[in-house]
Write an enzyme that holds these catalytic residues in place. Structure first.
Site, PDB file in Angstrom:
ATOM      1  N   ASN A 283     -38.648 -58.937  37.362  1.00 46.63           N
ATOM      2  CA  ASN A 283     -39.001 -59.581  36.092  1.00 46.63           C
ATOM      3  C   ASN A 283     -38.535 -58.706  34.928  1.00 46.63           C
ATOM      4  O   ASN A 283     -38.012 -57.604  35.142  1.00 46.63           O
ATOM      5  CB  ASN A 283     -40.509 -59.833  36.039  1.00 46.63           C
ATOM      6  CG  ASN A 283     -41.286 -58.548  35.852  1.00 46.63           C
ATOM      7  OD1 ASN A 283     -40.942 -57.503  36.414  1.00 46.63           O
ATOM      8  ND2 ASN A 283     -42.348 -58.599  35.076  1.00 46.63           N
ATOM      9  N   CYS A 285     -39.836 -56.638  32.785  1.00 47.26           N
ATOM     10  CA  CYS A 285     -40.284 -55.230  32.643  1.00 47.26           C
ATOM     11  C   CYS A 285     -40.106 -54.408  33.893  1.00 47.26           C
ATOM     12  O   CYS A 285     -40.440 -53.208  33.920  1.00 47.26           O
ATOM     13  CB  CYS A 285     -41.735 -55.205  32.203  1.00 47.26           C
ATOM     14  SG  CYS A 285     -41.976 -55.792  30.523  1.00 47.26           S
ATOM     15  N   GLU A 287     -41.523 -54.428  36.903  1.00 47.61           N
ATOM     16  CA  GLU A 287     -42.612 -54.114  37.835  1.00 47.61           C
ATOM     17  C   GLU A 287     -42.793 -55.152  38.931  1.00 47.61           C
ATOM     18  O   GLU A 287     -43.572 -54.952  39.850  1.00 47.61           O
ATOM     19  CB  GLU A 287     -43.939 -53.936  37.075  1.00 47.61           C
ATOM     20  CG  GLU A 287     -44.623 -55.224  36.641  1.00 47.61           C
ATOM     21  CD  GLU A 287     -44.092 -55.763  35.331  1.00 47.61           C
ATOM     22  OE1 GLU A 287     -44.675 -56.732  34.814  1.00 47.61           O
ATOM     23  OE2 GLU A 287     -43.104 -55.204  34.812  1.00 47.61           O
TER      24      GLU A 287
END
Length: 774
Positions: A283, A285, A287
């Site tokens: 995704n 970011c 994570e």
């Protein structure tokens, strides 16, 4: 069935939100009426979410009394012990009902696949989600295209197309689209990819990461070459020196924080469903690694609320973990997925991502310095507990609801049934951290006194750590002068006015060594199914060798990826220590002089229709970029003509002095006069606004290939969203355009010029937030 008196229940369970939390809630999360005013209180929002998510219980027990789940979910959120990701708070119980933050879409090596994914991206962004892509399957630049007897433009050019489409779509009216772009280290265009965000503002809607393989890391250790593979046929098409490529990654990350790196082989080693497919992207970011067409909903436990008698309250933490797993599993069933394929894949694996926020707060309350051995031991213990208890809760759900459909094709197939393929993820928790008044994710405190920028449409919000303030007053060393000093320093490490034992505990991000950052990330990664969002913060003085050592340590310690950021290396960053300036930066500003204009320049002229007549804006460039801007408007010597000429001269000298073009656009764009007009492409509010938009068009055309310009125009015309059939939303937008006849539409609250977007007239002033939708 539910039997709860909502008003009575809410009145007995009020929430103590802080000032900044209320501001965020009012502008982004609360339901609004036709005039753009919040029509629900924060407690109403939480009850709306709890009631909606609890309805999933009835899928598995049609006679279920949902009251207990509603109360359980509401209490966890109202006490700020647990909060789901932003789309769930915004959309649960509302018409959109899109509840996931994270999506990954595939991109195959064909025009059909690329533009099908682009269309799907638009739908996801419109619904409030962020998207991740691997561009690694696209053939390299200058590779042959048999169908047209031409050559490929390569992955980076198509990233620009996706970036432009993202810019044109407002996410659900509340969030701007975000993307992750990933390219494998062994792709032939890897050097272009590493450098694609070198220029400030390039690919502004993308985070980028290099997918690093074990093969590459082995070659790096031996200082050898490694192979590049053409994704069109899988054949080796060249070699690069691993150290030289790694140094380029480090150079760019030192310069502006990108690219990050993910260890793609390690991610797939931990893939819970390897028989279903390979993980190629994460995704935005980083994570949440996901399969193509997979989504994941996230939520975070606020660890600062789990201290009792100066110890971790394990009993309360276990209860909250169980509630959170129940909540997040329900979200999967209540979600209105933007694509049928995403619904199928997501429900087949039922991944959830329970994480944490308030980790730095917990350490402060326990008197443990962030980065110390004691803090690493506690991180290991806390995350092992969350992982163990979340899996136990998932197994309990599986007994009542069944295991996830792909269970037999998973790494759990020989174990007892489990409801969710993954249960844990550590996300950044940016805005929900503000709502909960908690430190973000597992990050240390950035500063004891700092300001936020570019949050909620560039609005500044100043924050002071309340725990430090209360201790300072209690122990008698609080003073306004000291607070001013802390605002300038960002921390108390070198302030002898603060007691030594307090300085030891209240350390900030820049007091922590890079190695301590990575060791903390690794301690949490050890017990996290998915990945850990963590940024290694460097001071401005950090060297490239510092960045290199962090990347290598992250691989050695078992992390799945890493992001670094050197303070001040970007012109705009979200968190800033108040009044902190670098002496080197000050010196650059002092010695700034405009470069000499060459004898010959080349450029473009834009025709801009304004309320004062036709304006011709000419923008010329030298070998360093745009260097001057001329305007021609009406009769020479007229008032409006002289003002436009003055703006042009000031813009020219700014360009030759190295002022960022986007900064100039930002200053001029939106200035209004009494005679705005509607022209092709939207409203022209004034001559200054016209100049800004001409300059903006120039920058866009210079940075985008011709194909991207076509795509941008298509997206602006809503062709990606409404190409199949008209919808109520598109009809309302058409009606709004037809009914808008110019004039001077001003915000009734603040008097600013309203802008038209997504079927709404909206106030551009973030401090106002007025909007009127049809």
């Amino acid at each position: 069935m539910t039997d709860i008196n909502k008003d009575e229940f809410i009145s007995q369970n009020a929430v103590d939100f802080k000032k900044n939390a209320l501001k965020v809630l009012e502008q982004r999360y609360l339901k609004k009426d036709a005039d753009g005013k919040p029509c629900e209180k924060p407690e109403d929002m939480l009850f709306r979410v709890a009631q909606n998510i609890a309805q999933a219980d009835a899928i598995y027990d049609k006679d279920a009394d949902l009251s207990e789940s509603v109360k359980e979910f509401y209490s966890a959120m109202a006490n700020l012990d647990f909060l789901p990701n932003s789309p769930t708070l915004m959309n649960a119980g509302r018409q959109l009902q899109q509840l996931s933050a994270c999506f990954v879409l595939p991109i195959e090596d064909s025009m059909d696949s690329i533009f099908e994914t682009l269309k799907n991206t638009a739908l996801i962004h419109k619904s409030g989600g962020g998207t991740g892509f691997s561009f690694s399957r696209l053939r390299p630049r200058q590779d042959s295209v048999q169908s047209t007897s031409g050559v490929s433009s390569g992955p980076v050019s198509f990233m620009q197309v996706f970036n432009s489409a993202t810019e044109a779509i407002k996410q659900g009216g509340t969030r701007r689209g975000a993307n992750m772009g990933i390219l494998r280290i062994d792709h032939p265009d890897i050097l272009d990819f590493i450098a694609c965000k070198t220029r400030d503002g390039a690919l502004s809607n993308f985070n980028i990461s290099v997918a690093v393989t074990d093969e590459f890391m082995n070659a790096l250790e031996k200082e050898e070459d490694y192979a590049l593979y053409n994704p069109r046929n899988g054949e080796i098409c060249g070699k690069l020196n691993a150290k030289e490529v790694f140094d380029k990654i480090v150079d760019n990350a030192w310069n502006n924080g990108e690219p990050g790196i993910i260890f793609i082989d390690r991610i797939n080693d931990k893939n819970p469903t390897p028989a279903v497919g390979l993980i190629e992207s994460t995704n935005p970011c980083g994570e949440q690694p996901l399969l193509p067409y997979e989504s994941c909903n996230l939520g975070s436990i606020n660890l600062g609320h789990f201290i009792k008698d100066s110890k971790v309250d394990w009993k309360k933490l276990e209860k909250t973990i169980k509630t959170a797993v129940h909540f997040l599993d329900n979200v999967i069933d209540m979600n209105n997925y933007p694509l049928k394929k995403i619904k199928e894949v997501t429900r087949s694996n039922r991944k959830i991502g329970l994480g944490i926020m308030g980790w730095a707060d917990m350490l402060l309350y326990l008197g443990i310095p962030y980065g110390s051995n004691e803090s690493l031991d506690l991180a290991d213990k806390v995350m092992e507990f969350i992982q163990t208890k979340s899996r136990e809760a998932s197994c309990e759900l599986a007994l009542r609801r069944g295991a996830f459909p792909n269970f037999s094709n998973s790494i759990f197939s020989n174990d007892k049934p489990i409801r969710n393929a993954t249960t844990t993820t550590i996300a950044p928790t940016g805005t929900i951290g503000i709502i909960a008044s908690a430190s973000g994710g597992i990050e240390p405190i950035f500063g004891l006194v700092y300001k936020r920028e570019n949050c909620l449409d560039n609005e500044e919000m100043f924050e002071v750590n309340p725990y430090f303030e209360s201790i300072a007053k209690k122990q008698g060393f609080y003073s306004k002068e000291l607070m001013d000093k802390i605002a300038k320093h960002g921390g108390v490490k070198d302030l002898k006015e603060v007691p030594k034992e307090i300085r030891k505990v209240f350390i900030t991000a820049h007091d922590i060594t890079p190695d301590e950052h990575i060791k903390m990330q690794a301690a949490f990664q050890k017990w996290t199914d998915n990945a850990v969002s963590k940024t290694v913060n460097f001071p401005y003085s950090a060297t490239k060798e510092d960045v290199k050592s962090v990347y290598l340590l992250s691989y050695k310690t078992g992390c799945k990826g890493v992001t670094v950021y050197r303070d001040g290396s970007r012109k705009l960053q979200v968190l800033n220590i108040a009044d902190k300036k670098d002496e080197k930066q000050d010196e650059v500003v002092k010695n700034k002089h405009p470069r000499k204009r060459p004898n010959k320049t080349t450029g473009s002229t834009f025709l801009m229709n304004t309320g004062c007549g036709r304006m011709y804006v000419t923008i010329n460039e030298d070998d360093k970029g745009p260097c001057e801007l001329f305007t021609q408007l009406g009769k020479s010597g007229a008032c409006t003509s002289s003002q436009a000429e003055a703006i042009g001269r000031l813009v020219s000298i700014s360009l030759r002095s190295g002022v960022d073009t986007q900064s100039i656009i930002t200053q001029l764009k939106g200035i209004r006069c009494p005679n705005p007009i509607i022209a092709e492409g939207g409203a022209i509010l004034s001559c200054a606004d016209a100049i800004a938009k001409a300059l903006e068009s120039y920058v866009r055309e210079k940075s985008m290939p011709a194909l991207e310009l076509i795509v941008e125009k298509a997206v602006n015309a809503n062709e990606f969203i409404h190409s199949q059939s008209p919808t109520k939303e598109s009809e309302s937008e058409d009606k709004a355009i037809k009914n808008y006849s110019g004039g001077n539409p001003q915000c009734p609250d603040c008097g600013a010029m309203l802008t038209f977007a997504e079927g709404c007239m909206k106030c551009p002033d973030p401090a106002c937030g007025y909007s009127k939708c049809w």
